[in-house]
Scaffold this active site. Structure first.
Site, PDB file in Angstrom:
ATOM      1  N   HIS A 263       0.998  -1.080   0.029  1.00 41.39           N
ATOM      2  CA  HIS A 263      -0.075  -0.010  -0.076  1.00 41.39           C
ATOM      3  C   HIS A 263       0.975   1.350  -0.066  1.00 41.39           C
ATOM      4  O   HIS A 263       0.633   2.246  -0.721  1.00 41.39           O
ATOM      5  CB  HIS A 263      -0.742   0.062   1.227  1.00 41.39           C
ATOM      6  CG  HIS A 263      -1.764   1.124   1.233  1.00 41.39           C
ATOM      7  ND1 HIS A 263      -3.166   1.272   0.859  1.00 41.39           N
ATOM      8  CD2 HIS A 263      -1.459   2.474   1.768  1.00 41.39           C
ATOM      9  CE1 HIS A 263      -3.770   2.358   1.089  1.00 41.39           C
ATOM     10  NE2 HIS A 263      -2.713   3.239   1.739  1.00 41.39           N
ATOM     11  N   GLU A 264       1.887   1.325   0.968  1.00 36.82           N
ATOM     12  CA  GLU A 264       2.545   2.526   1.026  1.00 36.82           C
ATOM     13  C   GLU A 264       3.561   2.646  -0.118  1.00 36.82           C
ATOM     14  O   GLU A 264       3.944   3.643  -0.736  1.00 36.82           O
ATOM     15  CB  GLU A 264       3.482   2.423   2.307  1.00 36.82           C
ATOM     16  CG  GLU A 264       2.803   2.724   3.523  1.00 36.82           C
ATOM     17  CD  GLU A 264       1.752   3.483   3.838  1.00 36.82           C
ATOM     18  OE1 GLU A 264       2.107   4.618   3.205  1.00 36.82           O
ATOM     19  OE2 GLU A 264       0.778   3.284   4.429  1.00 36.82           O
TER      20      GLU A 264
ATOM     21  N   HIS B  85       1.912   4.667  -3.017  1.00 37.04           N
ATOM     22  CA  HIS B  85       1.800   6.105  -2.800  1.00 37.04           C
ATOM     23  C   HIS B  85       3.312   6.436  -3.315  1.00 37.04           C
ATOM     24  O   HIS B  85       3.328   7.611  -3.887  1.00 37.04           O
ATOM     25  CB  HIS B  85       1.833   6.471  -1.360  1.00 37.04           C
ATOM     26  CG  HIS B  85       0.574   6.400  -0.832  1.00 37.04           C
ATOM     27  ND1 HIS B  85      -0.617   7.180  -1.314  1.00 37.04           N
ATOM     28  CD2 HIS B  85       0.028   5.939   0.359  1.00 37.04           C
ATOM     29  CE1 HIS B  85      -1.597   6.976  -0.530  1.00 37.04           C
ATOM     30  NE2 HIS B  85      -1.313   6.113   0.423  1.00 37.04           N
TER      31      HIS B  85
ATOM     32  N   HIS C 133       3.511   6.638  -7.137  1.00 42.07           N
ATOM     33  CA  HIS C 133       2.677   7.673  -7.357  1.00 42.07           C
ATOM     34  C   HIS C 133       3.549   9.078  -7.552  1.00 42.07           C
ATOM     35  O   HIS C 133       3.333   9.891  -8.387  1.00 42.07           O
ATOM     36  CB  HIS C 133       1.537   7.723  -6.679  1.00 42.07           C
ATOM     37  CG  HIS C 133       0.387   8.580  -7.287  1.00 42.07           C
ATOM     38  ND1 HIS C 133      -0.945   8.947  -6.579  1.00 42.07           N
ATOM     39  CD2 HIS C 133       0.323   9.203  -8.663  1.00 42.07           C
ATOM     40  CE1 HIS C 133      -1.591   9.906  -7.468  1.00 42.07           C
ATOM     41  NE2 HIS C 133      -0.870  10.005  -8.409  1.00 42.07           N
TER      42      HIS C 133
END
Length: 776
Positions: free
Chosen positions: A561-562, A565, A568
């Protein structure tokens, strides 16, 4: 203007170089592109080794920790109370930050730089020719402030030295106060307003400049700049009041009664160790809050005991209800002051959703879709209750769910016990290596472990990973601080320390004399971009001498999940920093990170990395599959609960004027009405809304995660489910979503990646369509 400083974990930026620049240029792309396969393979193997093999890490990091004059404390981190000459550089290669005292110097230099930019902007009030570049100047000003505030926010959360933490706190406070003055500057707002009132200049603006200028203009308005003197005074008063009421609400956020008292017989079924901790004589004192209360609901056999505990857990304190209602009324007053009917209208105007009506359409569609599955899941528990009680007419109540769910899971786990633990196949090194391999396949980027200079990191456990493109070379820098230590924040997070933006030609000459302009840069197609720098922090167990840090499956999902980010931030390269990377709509920002979680459970992606830390044997997928099945037993019930919480958030932040009588707002009636709508259980008294702490922090935006998860599920199913490692699918995700940051309407991004033009305009139909999309 809040865009002068967005949250640190939501930034990024890139920069072009030229011979006139004094910026630190990144290694030539030739150093990373076109590598011999053996070199690339060696770099890939090194990823796992630097995280999992203590000897390899010690050898690899020795250059950055072996400075003769540098001392270490007993806990292993660097003692920064030494001379600046002891270090080759400062934190994150910022030469100011070799010592804590450097933070004040860095802040002062940044404020001086900001002052020069402000003077340029104010000059546009009387010199029309300066209006053309006002938006890029605003963006540079925002970047200067963010680089201090966001760096300070990270240091407060991660640095082990209290002297550095204190220096960061002081810098954060000083710069934040400075920023707030700018946010309410009528003169600066006037400059921006003049830009958009000059049609000739507007026609010359780039797409990004229009987007950023509009965002900044709206942020000025949301800060009350357009109000008269009395209105601005009222705005400041209300925002201060809301902040204080929010703190009161959080501090009083607990049940009305701290515990219930039961006899030993009434508490039968409690875990023996827990029962011993809670017992005094013949009585058992069960807390109504926290983990012990939840464990008691799962274990106690007596239904009346469960009912009593459940009802007391959901009975909020009078102070909590009072603080919440005062908070909600104050938010309504603020919204009305700003010309909006409700706080939800005020907050959602610049989000994907657009308005609260669209949010409720999405949530209603999602609830209708989720409800049948949730009822089916609970029907299984009701059958277990009927068998356990011997009463075929038994009805499952809200206080029964946790108890019978734990009974069911216990039975299932007994049948599926396995000799091998999942975590043995998920060392930190193998997971990070796997992420690099996945990114290499779908986006053409990968990680390269890189030695750090003395002073560059805040702890010897921190690994630096350069993010390398197969065509562009170094495109980003990531610092991975993944292991637990005393005093470190336990919450996993992605921080953008330095974000991406284009450095324009007129800046290059100035950079040679600017003390804060030394940044790593990238030359690309004749432009100079600042290279984004991010930090990931997690709280994984520290590696042992005999074995590496092993992750639970939930921790694997967290890291994926991290990293969503992080990527991105790396790929969201824009010319202006206000819209780079994760600096996009708050109800869109979680899409890339939630999307990445899918790779943690897919057999094809798991085959790239899930191997036993000792034997190197691959993970038997059936083992993980059983675990995933267990985790999904009540997925629709959990989703239903989250949807209802998001609905409650919207209702309480909606137009609540009708619920205010004689100056008093009755939140209980609104909560009761919502509970009666499509319920899962028979009705029972509850004032739980007074304990819903996220009503303060996520006011009117609790729906965001549900929306992003729904969109991520749709993207995965349509593009990746059949071929998860497809470069074509990855390119589409990159080109339609990631590379834009916040510079493109998120509805256009989702419409492009799904090839569904009907979604491009957003609005109520698009929200409803997303809510009803078939994700199964």
């Amino acid at each position: 203007m809040r865009r002068f400083s967005t949250l640190s974990r939501r930034l990024q930026r890139v920069v072009p170089a030229s011979s006139a620049s004094t910026a630190n240029t990144s290694p030539s792309p030739a150093l990373y592109t076109g590598l011999e396969p053996k070199i690339k393979e060696s770099q890939d193997s090194l990823i796992r080794a630097v995280f999992d093999n203590g000897d390899v890490w010690q050898d690899f990091s020795q250059k950055s920790v072996a400075k003769p004059k540098q001392s270490r404390s007993i806990t292993g981190f660097i003692n920064y109370l030494t001379n600046e000459s002891d270090y080759e550089t400062g934190l994150f290669m910022n030469d100011f930050l070799k010592t804590p005292a450097g933070f004040q110097k860095y802040t002062a230099a940044s404020i001086e730089e900001a002052g020069q930019l402000i003077q340029q902007l104010l000059g546009a009030l009387t010199q029309r020719d300066k209006l053309r570049h006002a938006i890029t100047t605003f963006d540079r000003l925002s970047d200067v402030l963010c680089q201090v505030i966001d760096l300070a926010e990270f240091i407060r959360a991660a640095h082990p030295e209290q002297h550095f933490v204190q220096a960061a706190q002081e810098a954060h406070e000083q710069m934040y106060e400075y920023m707030n003055v700018l946010n309410t500057s009528v003169e600066l707002y006037t400059v921006l307003d003049m830009v958009f009132k000059d049609s000739e200049i507007v026609n010359q603006l780039t797409h990004e400049e229009k987007v950023v200028g509009t965002l900044l203009l709206e942020d000025f308005k949301k800060s009350g700049v357009t109000l008269d003197d009395a209105g601005r005074e009222n705005f400041v008063s209300l925002t201060t009041k809301i902040s204080l009421l929010g703190r009161d609400f959080i501090s009083s956020n607990h049940p009305k009664e701290d515990y219930i008292t039961l006899t030993q017989g009434e508490a039968q079924g409690l875990d023996p160790q827990l029962a011993q901790q809670l017992s005094q004589g013949n009585s058992v004192y069960v807390p109504t809050g926290g983990v012990p209360g939840q464990l008691a609901l799962r274990g106690m056999k007596n239904e009346n005991s469960r009912k009593l505990l459940w009802s007391k857990m959901r009975e909020s304190s009078d102070k909590s209800i009072e603080s919440l209602e005062d908070l909600l009324v104050s938010r309504l007053e603020l919204a009305n002051l700003m010309g909006k009917e409700s706080y939800a209208d005020y907050l959602l105007s610049d989000k994907m959703a657009g308005n609260p009506e669209n949010v409720m359409r999405f949530l209603n569609g999602l609830l209708d879709k989720t409800l049948p599955g949730a009822k089916k899941e609970l029907s299984v528990l009701e059958q277990i209750k009927k068998q356990a009680t011997g009463n075929p007419k038994s009805i499952l109540q809200a206080w029964d769910k946790s108890y019978y769910a734990s009974q069911l899971l216990y039975q299932k786990r007994n049948k599926t016990k396995t000799a091998h633990m999942l975590s043995e196949y998920f060392s930190v090194g193998t997971v990070v290596q796997g992420l690099s391999r996945i990114f290499d396949k779908i986006y053409g980027i990968r990680f390269v472990p890189t030695e750090t200079k003395t002073g560059e990191t805040w702890h010897h456990d921190v690994r630096r990973l350069d993010v390398v493109s197969e065509t562009e070379g170094l495109i980003g820098i990531m610092y991975a601080d993944l292991f637990q230590r005393e005093g470190k924040s336990p919450n996993p997070a992605h921080f953008t320390v330095r974000c991406s933006r284009e450095i324009y030609p007129d800046e290059l000459a100035h950079m040679s004399s600017s003390p804060i302009a030394k940044v790593p840069t990238l030359n690309l197609n004749g432009k100079v971009f600042q290279i984004p720098t991010i930090a990931l922090i997690c709280d994984f167990t520290t590696p042992h001498d005999l074995y590496p840090s092993l992750l639970s499956y939930q921790e694997v999902e967290t890291l994926f999940h991290e990293m969503g980010h992080a990527i991105h931030s790396m790929l969201g390269r824009t010319s202006l920093h206000n819209v780079c990377g994760t600096r996009c709509a708050t109800d869109f920002v979680e899409l890339p990170s939630v999307f990445m979680e899918n790779f943690a459970s897919n057999p094809e992606s798991l085959a790239l990395f899930a191997r036993h830390y000792s034997s190197d044997s691959p993970l038997p997928y059936q083992q993980l599959e059983r675990h995933l099945n267990e985790q999904s037993y009540f997925k629709d019930v959990e989703q239903y609960t989250q949807i209802k919480m998001a609905m409650l958030d919207q209702v309480l932040h909606g137009n609540i004027l009708k619920s205010i009588t004689n100056g008093h707002f009755n939140s209980q009636k609104l909560y009761d009405n919502l509970e009666k709508d499509r319920p899962l259980f028979p009705p029972s008294p509850s004032s739980w809304h007074g304990s819903f702490g996220h009503l303060f922090g996520y006011g009117a935006s609790y729906y965001c995660y549900l929306l992003d998860r729904q969109m991520a599920d749709i993207v995965w199913k349509k593009l990746f489910s059949k071929n998860p490692l497809s470069r074509d699918a990855g390119s589409r995700m990159k080109n339609e979503v990631l590379q834009w940051g916040g510079s493109r309407d998120p509805w256009e991004c989702i419409a492009g990646v799904l090839e569904d033009p009907e979604l491009a305009k957003g609005g109520s139909q698009a929200m409803e369509k997303i809510g009803n999309y078939d994700k199964h």
